[in-house]
Each structure stands twice: as structure tokens, then as C-alpha cells.
Design a protein around this motif. Structure first.
Motif, short mmCIF file in Angstrom:
data_model
loop_
_atom_site.label_atom_id
_atom_site.label_comp_id
_atom_site.label_asym_id
_atom_site.label_seq_id
_atom_site.Cartn_x
_atom_site.Cartn_y
_atom_site.Cartn_z
N PHE A 287 54.91 48.01 -19.77
CA PHE A 287 56.38 47.32 -19.45
C PHE A 287 57.43 48.46 -18.66
CE2 PHE A 287 54.77 44.25 -22.72
CZ PHE A 287 54.77 42.96 -21.72
N THR A 288 56.80 49.72 -18.76
CA THR A 288 57.96 50.65 -18.08
C THR A 288 57.16 51.91 -17.38
OG1 THR A 288 57.54 52.15 -19.93
CG2 THR A 288 59.29 50.34 -20.09
N ALA A 289 57.65 52.34 -16.60
CA ALA A 289 57.04 53.18 -15.51
C ALA A 289 56.32 54.23 -16.49
CB ALA A 289 58.02 54.08 -14.75
N GLU A 290 57.22 54.88 -17.77
CA GLU A 290 56.67 55.89 -18.62
C GLU A 290 55.33 55.48 -19.22
OE1 GLU A 290 57.78 58.94 -19.27
OE2 GLU A 290 59.85 58.88 -17.97
N LEU B 121 48.57 45.44 -14.05
CA LEU B 121 49.89 44.96 -14.43
C LEU B 121 49.66 43.59 -14.61
CD1 LEU B 121 52.06 47.03 -12.06
CD2 LEU B 121 51.62 47.55 -14.40
N GLY B 122 50.07 43.05 -15.74
CA GLY B 122 50.14 41.79 -16.11
C GLY B 122 51.41 40.95 -16.18
N ARG B 123 51.85 41.04 -17.47
CA ARG B 123 53.19 40.36 -17.78
C ARG B 123 54.12 40.94 -17.33
NH1 ARG B 123 52.33 40.99 -23.86
NH2 ARG B 123 51.07 42.54 -23.29
N GLU B 124 54.23 42.42 -17.00
CA GLU B 124 55.44 43.20 -16.48
C GLU B 124 55.55 42.94 -14.93
OE1 GLU B 124 58.42 45.15 -15.13
OE2 GLU B 124 57.94 44.57 -17.41
N ILE B 125 54.50 42.50 -14.23
CA ILE B 125 54.58 42.49 -12.67
C ILE B 125 54.93 40.67 -12.48
CG2 ILE B 125 52.23 41.70 -12.17
CD1 ILE B 125 52.74 43.64 -9.77
N HIS C 1 58.48 41.67 -10.05
CA HIS C 1 57.31 41.84 -8.73
C HIS C 1 57.52 43.18 -8.01
CE1 HIS C 1 59.76 40.64 -5.34
NE2 HIS C 1 60.37 39.51 -6.16
N GLN C 2 58.69 43.83 -8.11
CA GLN C 2 59.09 45.08 -7.39
C GLN C 2 58.92 46.39 -8.50
OE1 GLN C 2 63.43 44.26 -6.22
NE2 GLN C 2 62.33 44.53 -4.24
N PHE C 3 58.09 46.12 -9.45
CA PHE C 3 57.67 47.33 -10.35
C PHE C 3 57.33 48.34 -9.82
CE2 PHE C 3 54.78 49.46 -13.56
CZ PHE C 3 55.82 49.63 -14.42
N VAL C 4 56.30 48.39 -8.96
CA VAL C 4 55.58 49.45 -8.08
C VAL C 4 56.63 50.22 -7.30
CG1 VAL C 4 53.68 50.19 -6.71
CG2 VAL C 4 53.27 48.65 -8.64
N HIS C 5 57.13 49.11 -6.34
CA HIS C 5 58.15 49.63 -5.52
C HIS C 5 59.40 50.27 -6.03
CE1 HIS C 5 60.74 49.37 -2.04
NE2 HIS C 5 61.61 48.91 -2.80
N LYS C 6 59.78 49.99 -7.29
CA LYS C 6 60.99 50.70 -7.81
C LYS C 6 60.53 52.19 -8.39
CE LYS C 6 63.62 46.62 -9.24
NZ LYS C 6 64.00 45.77 -10.08
N ILE C 7 59.50 52.37 -9.08
CA ILE C 7 59.06 53.67 -9.29
C ILE C 7 58.87 54.38 -8.16
CG2 ILE C 7 56.99 55.00 -10.45
CD1 ILE C 7 56.39 52.27 -11.93
N GLU D 222 65.93 50.74 -12.75
CA GLU D 222 66.32 49.45 -12.74
C GLU D 222 65.18 48.21 -12.65
OE1 GLU D 222 67.78 49.33 -8.76
OE2 GLU D 222 68.85 51.19 -9.01
N ILE D 223 64.06 48.68 -13.43
CA ILE D 223 62.87 47.79 -13.68
C ILE D 223 63.23 46.92 -14.74
CG2 ILE D 223 60.58 47.74 -14.79
CD1 ILE D 223 59.90 50.38 -13.39
N MET D 224 63.02 45.56 -14.45
CA MET D 224 63.10 44.64 -15.45
C MET D 224 62.13 44.36 -16.16
SD MET D 224 64.70 41.22 -13.21
CE MET D 224 63.75 41.27 -11.94
N SER D 225 62.49 44.71 -17.51
CA SER D 225 61.18 44.62 -18.59
C SER D 225 61.16 43.76 -19.68
CB SER D 225 60.99 46.09 -19.13
OG SER D 225 60.56 47.19 -18.13
N GLU D 226 62.19 42.71 -19.58
CA GLU D 226 62.53 41.39 -20.41
C GLU D 226 62.50 40.36 -19.83
OE1 GLU D 226 64.60 43.21 -24.14
OE2 GLU D 226 65.97 43.36 -22.48
#
Length: 383
Positions: free
Chosen positions: A307-310, A326-330, A334-340, A347-351
Motif C-alpha cells: 500500500f506504500t512506496a516503502e 499492485l492490486g487493492r492499492e492501485i 491509480h497514480q501510485f506509480v506516477h507519484k513515486i 501524497e499516495i492515497m493508501s486508505e
């Protein structure tokens, strides 16, 4: 980008020499958004284009190869040539921004839902009665249903259907297929001593059906596609049922799969660091065992509670997996990879936030399931 995350963006070269631009994979996610007849919807196109945009490999939702194998409402179909127009649109959307696009080909077996299959018919390796999945019932309630034993003729037809589905995927312009041999669906059911209690050739050798499917798919690829077409295989390493699939059985399966011309293996886990339940490998991380058995012969895709970059970085730096799905997190962001990649990992939304006006850009049916708490994931409302 914070340079410590650079390992996530290393290129991956598959055995067929295809190069993926990074280590991220869009997992094959049930979106309940295709039309009732399995054709591709506009909602589905918009949903998957956003989530394919930044990954190296994008895998579509499980797509049924025969009507008898339909397991979800709103499930896409690869069972008919009439599906091709929609599949071509889907391929174009998934590939638009540089990802390699793969279709997961699937048969629900005992997990198929009677309200979705012809005449309410459901088949399995052996007769069995199951509770329907709460997420897949139209009323979100568990409903008991019975599966009859699949016949020899139907087994042969199903194997051919996986090949025909692969041909359609090729004709639609996708880059590959993933054979769905996980999550208690038909291919896994043949491997499982819980589901497969047959006393014929398909029970005496529980690996025969999955190997025949692989061979059929590979033959179709060799006949209709070029050398760059990707073939992957997804599997679940253990079952909770008794007697079920154990890590010892999975070790046999993996060694058989490594003798096939596959381009990656994809292990289905709820947590990427999950440990073996029982047997001689009890307490050992499944992913570590799998990586040792594969021994670098093909990439291993891992998934589970990232759920996080770490968490993504830690999984890759463990050296036990080559790509992170990436399943539930993406679905949440949907910008998870872009934000990293752009140094915005904070700024990743993980909830899941049920009050978001944009509904996390989820299709309506999937939003409803998330909102009802039908998936296990971090939430702001504590459900």
C-alpha cells in the motif's frame, strides 16, 4: 524521484526478450464492469486505461473462456469471436502509454455462479457443494450451490477453449496472456486434492490438466503470434482446505512449469511475506521458497498488501521477487506509480475514503463493493 526508489524502475527482460519498462504490474482485478454478455464497456476502458498508464506490465481482469466458466457479474469474455471488437479497444487502451498488455484467461470451475452460467450448470473436477462468494452474489449474500463432475469431453473442450481464447487475444492486439491457475478456480481445482478426487487419468495425475492447458496455449501462440508474445501463469501456493494444496505440491507444480516456455510466474498472495502454514516448509516465507525453486529461470511476480512506496521497495529489495503486482492499492490510487516516479510518494492515497467525491475513480459496481466493506483494505471509516 527519490533515488532510493530507483530499483522499482529498473527494466525487466522476460525470457522471450521482451523488455518491461519497470517492475510494476497491474494485477488482474475483478471490476464487475463488463456488459452482461461479457463485451467490453466504456466504463471498463476508462478504468483500466488509468491503471495501466504507468506500469510495465498490465493484466486485465479474469476473462472467461467458456460460458460455463463465468464466475463474476460484469466479467469480460474471451469466449467468442464476437468479443473481438471490444477486446481491440481494451488492448489499445491498456497499451496507450507504453505498458505491455496481457489478458488473464480464466474458467471458474466450481466457483462459477449458477445465475451466470447456461441453465445454472456448474462443473468441477469432482462433485462438490460450495458457498457462493459474498462479493459475487447479486444480493451480496452467501448462497450454496452444487458443482457436478466435469466430463472427459468437457475437459477436452475446455482445454481447446483456452487455446481459442488465446487466439482471440492475439487477434485483438494484446501482448500476451496469463493463464489463471490460482484462487480456487478450475485449473487450481484440478491440482487440489480437496477439489479433485477423480480416479481417472485426470485425478491420478492432478498436474495433467494445467500442463495440457499450458501446452494448448503455447501451441496457439506458436501458430498465431510472433516470438514477442508473452505467456504467464498465475498460481496459489497453499490452500486452507484439508486436504488442500501444500507447498510440497506447489514445488512439484513450479518445477513442471519451469520446463514450459513461459515468460513469468505470478504467485497469488494476500501478503507478499506470508509464511507456509504446515509441512516440511512450515514457517518459511512462501515467496522466498518460490524464488529459490525458480532459480532465476524466469521472473517471479509477487503481490500482497503493498500500500506504500516503502512496502513496494522493501519487497523488491528482498531479492525474492522480480516484479511487484499492485492490486487493492492501485484501485485506491491509480497514480501510485506516477507519484513515486515524481517524488510525490507522501501524497499516495493508501486508505479507502467513502466520502471522496471522485470515488477513487472506481467503476460504479466496484465502488459499491468497496463501500460495503466487501474487500479487506485500509479505510478511513474503520469498517
Amino acid at each position: 524521484m527519490n533515488e532510493k526508489f530507483a530499483p522499482l524502475f529498473e527494466k525487466v527482460t522476460l525470457p522471450n526478450k521482451v523488455e518491461l519498462r519497470n517492475r510494476f504490474v497491474l494485477a488482474p482485478l475483478t471490476h464487475v464492469s463488463s456488459h452482461e454478455d461479457g463485451t467490453i464497456s466504456d466504463v471498463e476502458i476508462e478504468y483500466i486505461e488509468k491503471r495501466s498508464k504507468d506500469v510495465g506490465l498490465a493484466i486485465s481482469a479474469a476473462s472467461y473462456v467458456t460460458e460455463l466458466g463465468k464466475a463474476f457479474p460484469g466479467q469480460p469474455s474471451v469466449a467468442h469471436d464476437s468479443n473481438l471488437d471490444g477486446l481491440k479497444r481494451l488492448a489499445k487502451a491498456m497499451k496507450k502509454n507504453g505498458a505491455k498488455a496481457v489478458v488473464q484467461i480464466h474458467h471458474g470451475g466450481a466457483q462459477s455462479m449458477p445465475y451466470l452460467t447456461p441453465n445454472g450448470d456448474v462443473v468441477a473436477p469432482s462433485p462438490i457443494t460450495l458457498q457462493g462468494d459474498v462479493k459475487h452474489s447479486p444480493s451480496y449474500e452467501k448462497e450454496e450451490h452444487h458443482a457436478r463432475e466435469i466430463t472427459q469431453e468437457e475437459i477436452e473442450h475446455t482445454i481447446k477453449a483456452f487455446g481459442e481464447a488465446t487466439r482471440r487475444v492475439i487477434e485483438a492486439g494484446f501482448d500476451g496472456v496469463e493463464i489463471h491457475g490460482a484462487n480456487h478456480y478450475l485449473i487450481e481445482q484440478f491440482v487440489s486434492p480437496y477439489y479433485n478426487r477423480r480416479d481417472d487419468e485426470w485425478g491420478e495425475n492432478r498436474f495433467k490438466f494445467p500442463m495440457k492447458v499450458v501446452d494448448e496455449v503455447v501451441h496457439t501462440v506458436q501458430t498465431h503470434a510472433d516470438d514477442n508474445f508473452i505467456v504467464g501463469y498465475r498460481f496459489s501456493p497453499e490452500e486452507a482446505e484439508t486436504p488442500g494444496i501444500t507447498m510440497e505440491i506447489t514445488e512439484e507444480l513450479v518445477k513442471l512449469l519451469m520446463d514450459k516456455p513461459l515468460d513469468y510466474l505470478h504467485v497469488s498472495l494476500m501478503n507478499v511475506h506470508a509464511k507456509t502454514r504446515e509441512g516440511k516448509y512450515q514457517g518459511e516465507e512462501r515467496i522466498k521458497l518460490l524464488h529459490k525453486w525458480i532459480d532465476g529461470r524466469m521472473p517471479l511476480v509477487g503481490i500482497g498488501s503493498i500500500f506504500t512506496a516503502e512496502e513496494a521497495l522493501e519487497a523488491i529489495e528482498s531479492k525474492n521477487i522480480d516484479q511487484i503486482a499492485l492490486g487493492r492499492e492501485i484501485l485506491l490510487d491509480h497514480q501510485f506509480v506516477h507519484k513515486i516516479q515524481n517524488g510525490e510518494e507522501e501524497e499516495i492515497m493508501s486508505e479507502f475514503d467513502s466520502n471522496r467525491e471522485d470515488h477513487h475513480d472506481l467503476p460504479p459496481g466496484l465502488w459499491e463493493q468497496f463501500n460495503k466493506g466487501l474487500y479487506e483494505l485500509p479505510r478511513t471509516d474503520g469498517k
